[in-house]
Scaffold this motif. Structure first.
Motif, mmCIF file in Angstrom:
data_model
loop_
_atom_site.group_PDB
_atom_site.id
_atom_site.type_symbol
_atom_site.label_atom_id
_atom_site.label_comp_id
_atom_site.label_asym_id
_atom_site.label_seq_id
_atom_site.Cartn_x
_atom_site.Cartn_y
_atom_site.Cartn_z
ATOM 1 N N LYS A 548 0.807 -1.200 -0.358
ATOM 2 C CA LYS A 548 0.378 0.018 -0.374
ATOM 3 C C LYS A 548 0.757 0.852 0.011
ATOM 4 C CE LYS A 548 -3.965 2.415 2.005
ATOM 5 N NZ LYS A 548 -5.209 2.359 3.133
ATOM 6 N N LEU A 560 -6.632 -1.722 -3.856
ATOM 7 C CA LEU A 560 -5.414 -1.457 -4.073
ATOM 8 C C LEU A 560 -4.655 -2.518 -4.499
ATOM 9 C CD1 LEU A 560 -2.648 -0.867 -2.209
ATOM 10 C CD2 LEU A 560 -3.841 -2.313 0.356
ATOM 11 N N PRO A 604 -4.417 -3.375 5.948
ATOM 12 C CA PRO A 604 -4.146 -3.412 4.052
ATOM 13 C C PRO A 604 -4.199 -4.182 4.103
ATOM 14 C CG PRO A 604 -2.825 -1.507 5.026
ATOM 15 C CD PRO A 604 -2.655 -2.533 6.281
#
Length: 627
Positions: A548, A560, A604
């Motif tokens: 990320k 992402l 993330p």
């Protein structure tokens, strides 16, 4: 270097030089008798300040750097020879080299504990700390016979593992052949036979491992730790107890996603093999997940594919069609790193690495990365197969190599990752950029999946590797910590192993494993090789945190999971800056250098898999999840 004195000592000297610190005055007449106090008692007298250890400490770590370098290189050469040519002679040579290193490290660590002066400069303090928590090789007892035996045990166990085979009469299969069966077969009994055949090789390792634990613990106690597990947990710039809590915190973040994946996969396996073999609400038999240790499940993707026939990513087929060989696979991995502005691998890498299993000798095929001489002598050792799994593994191992490359000029004690999870995460973070768009750019695939069905298929492939691995990555060291501490007695090795696999993974052995001679933990390389494993659990989480941050540096603004940093030198610059730190700074500082945060975070990872997570929750409606 001149010594520095504490401020209190400097003030005391100044006061003494001035005769008490007051300016001279005219004599005055004493009007009354002054009481003379008795001299202070001995325990009331302030001890003179101790001389600073700063210069001695710096001289000590400087000397250790040179001496340790010589011994580590000698050990590395012997280990490389043993790993790439397993014989009685190479095992003995590796054991002898490791014994010398163990002897030196035991003495150096004990001496390091004598330096505790606050005047020691931060860099020297960091080196002393890293020396004290060195876990490889394991700390050796001071008794020379015990130290020699510990080294022999390590070499013997790794050698037995590397030569291990499952035999029926004269027909034998090595681990690579058995892994092929586990990956491709869909026959319940054939999988069971391969699984039990390999796990049988660990029975011989069990008494050796028990002896190894006792000696390694003895060495750990001599340098101030309760056991080897406490020493391992001390290597994360926090207390051992705080680190154990940190690992559990991270697991709590990701376990809901794992539970959803487990629930879905169990249902699909029950459809394939029958509910009598795979219970709808119980543990999954360990041999049905496409991997000898059920640690990653990517090989059963065809059985659990969300949308059969929809776009998927068959990298293996593309690599074979493009006629990739082992060297070309590694060249492809290198090209990603160089696209970021990182240096090409040195010529010696291509001359000294082992990419294929030799036909004329036994080797340890388990993939590993090396800097044998600590001078940019980069190598990898693999028995490469032309498939997607090994392409990812190559990126992983090259991540180690590039870490070595950017810190090899640092002192030896700084030649390591910020913590061991960092080292494991680098290559995997790069591999997250092997997106369909990147593969199309290389000409390996023709089309990029454009609809939600294609996306879910791709995320399922990734999750079977990365999410499925998480509990396995955590439980191996949990088992060892309990073994090292004595919580798990030798006769309970196997029972405790399967209790943790049930608790964290939701899997069960496919056959009775009650015989106390069974040692199923020893069928996993990292146990007889004594390689700490929590690093891989941390790496699975850190790689998404790194990804990320690098995507942000590359200017990516979309989801992402769509980001590839291929060719983005701004991301490469950020990566190089972190790699160059090695272990010279505590890991929160290294993490901050690349991510801007000082705490490890699974958010993330959860963000990356958000589309699949939503889909799994919908699919599992009506199922009884958990076990």
């Amino acid at each position: 270097m001149s010594r520095t004195l504490p401020l209190a000592a400097i003030l005391a000297l100044a006061t003494a030089a001035c005769g008490g610190g007051e300016p001279a005055k005219k004599p005055v007449k004493i009007e009354k008798k002054v009481d003379i106090k008795a001299p202070p008692k001995a325990d009331e007298v302030e001890a003179p300040p101790k001389p600073s250890q700063a210069a001695d400490a710096k001289a000590f770590v400087d000397r250790v750097d040179g001496e340790m370098r010589t011994l580590v290189v000698a050990s590395g050469k012997a280990e490389w020879d043993k790993n790439t040519n397993i014989t009685d002679e190479t095992e003995k040579a590796a054991a002898d080299a490791n014994e010398k290193l163990m002897e030196y490290m035991a003495g150096a660590i004990k001496q390091a504990t004598t330096f505790n002066d606050t005047t020691i400069d931060p860099e020297t303090q960091r080196k002393l700390h890293l020396l004290k928590v060195t876990a490889s090789p394991p700390p050796a007892p001071s008794d020379p016979d015990k130290r020699k035996r510990l080294a022999e045990l390590g070499a013997r166990m790794e050698g037995l593992y590397g030569k291990g085979k499952a035999c029926e009469g004269k027909k034998c299969k090595d681990l690579g052949q058995l892994e092929d069966i586990m990956a491709s077969s869909r026959k319940y009994d054939e999988l069971l036979k391969a699984w039990t055949g390999w796990h049988q090789i660990a029975v011989e390792l069990r008494p050796l491992y028990q002896e190894f634990v006792g000696l390694a613990n003895e060495g750990a106690k001599e340098i101030g730790y309760k056991d080897l597990g406490e020493l391992w947990r001390a290597g994360y710039d926090m207390s051992p107890a705080d680190f154990e809590a940190e690992a559990e915190r991270l697991w709590t973040q990701v376990s809901p996603l794992y539970n959803q994946l487990h629930c879905y996969v169990r249902g699909k396996l029950a459809d394939k093999y029958g509910k009598d073999k795979v219970p709808e609400s119980g543990l999954i038999p360990a041999h049905l997940l496409g991997n000898m240790w059920a640690q990653e499940w990517a090989n059963i993707y065809p059985l659990v594919e969300p949308f059969p026939g929809a776009a998927s990513l068959d990298v293996t087929k593309a690599l074979v069609k493009a006629k990739f060989d082992e060297t070309k696979m590694v060249k492809l991995g290198e090209s990603f790193f160089t696209s970021l502005g990182l240096d090409p691998l040195p010529a010696t890498f291509w001359e000294r690495s082992m990419f294929q299993k030799p036909k004329d000798r036994e080797v340890v095929c388990h993939a590993s990365a090396w800097d044998v001489e600590l001078n940019d002598d980069l190598r990898i050792k693999m028995c490469i197969k032309i498939n997607q799994e090994d392409l990812v593994t190559i990126h992983h191992e090259l991540g180690h190599n590039y870490y070595y490359h950017y810190y090899y000029q640092l002192p030896v004690l700084f030649q390591a990752g910020a913590h061991d999870g960092f080292h494991e995460a680098i290559g995997d973070a790069i591999a997250l950029s092997i997106t369909p768009a990147y593969l199309k750019q290389l000409g390996l695939i023709q089309d990029v999946p454009a609809d939600d069905k294609g996306l879910i298929n791709l995320q399922m492939q990734d999750a079977l590797e990365k999410i499925a691995f998480l509990p396995f990555g955590k439980l191996i060291d949990q088992w060892r910590w309990d073994v090292f501490s004595g919580k798990t007695a030798p006769e309970q090795y196997n029972a405790a192993w399967w209790a943790l696999r049930a608790k964290y993974q939701g899997i069960a052995p496919p056959a009775p494993r009650n015989d106390p001679d069974f040692f199923d933990a020893g069928a996993k390389y990292h146990i007889p090789a004594n390689v700490p494993y929590t690093r891989y659990f941390l790496a699975r989480i850190l790689q998404f945190q790194f990804h990320k941050a690098l995507c942000a540096a590359a200017g990516h603004t979309g989801p992402l999971h769509e980001c590839s940093i291929y060719g983005k030198t701004a991301a490469g610059d950020k990566l190089k800056a972190m790699l160059a730190l090695g272990a010279s700074k505590p890991w929160p500082e290294a993490l901050e250098a690349i991510t801007g945060a000082r705490q490890m975070d699974a958010a993330p990872m959860i963000e990356y898999f958000a589309p699949l997570s939503k889909w799994l929750e919908e699919q599992n409606q009506g199922r009884t999840c958990g076990w």
